[in-house]
Write a protein that holds these residues in place. Structure first.
Motif, PDB file in Angstrom:
ATOM      1  N   LYS A   1     104.562   7.431  15.297  1.00 35.40           N
ATOM      2  CA  LYS A   1     105.967   7.163  14.968  1.00 35.40           C
ATOM      3  C   LYS A   1     106.867   7.412  16.173  1.00 35.40           C
TER       4      LYS A   1
ATOM      5  N   GLN B   1     109.097   4.587  18.113  1.00 34.97           N
ATOM      6  CA  GLN B   1     110.546   4.738  18.193  1.00 34.97           C
ATOM      7  C   GLN B   1     111.030   4.723  19.638  1.00 34.97           C
TER       8      GLN B   1
ATOM      9  N   PHE C   1     111.402   0.591  14.466  1.00 35.88           N
ATOM     10  CA  PHE C   1     111.814   1.423  13.337  1.00 35.88           C
ATOM     11  C   PHE C   1     110.621   1.641  12.412  1.00 35.88           C
TER      12      PHE C   1
END
Length: 57
Positions: A20, A24, A29
């Motif tokens: 993640k 990012q 997203f």
């Protein structure tokens, strides 16, 4: 340009958070992290993501 929704399916929390974070940093997203395949199938039906990254053993 609309935000692309990415769903990450990973059963190891530390790895999922790293994925993640890296996505990012590249401007993507990640809207959710799921830890099971069954839950991921339900979430895909509900939210219609643009991409699903899956790494389960």
């Amino acid at each position: 340009m609309p935000t692309q929704k990415i769903l990450v399916v990973e059963n190891e929390k530390k790895i999922a958070l790293d994925i993640k974070k890296r996505l990012q940093k590249m401007g993507y997203f990640v809207y959710e992290i799921i830890s099971s395949g069954e839950e991921a199938i339900k979430k895909v039906e509900e939210t219609n993501p643009n991409l699903v990254l899956v790494d389960l053993c």
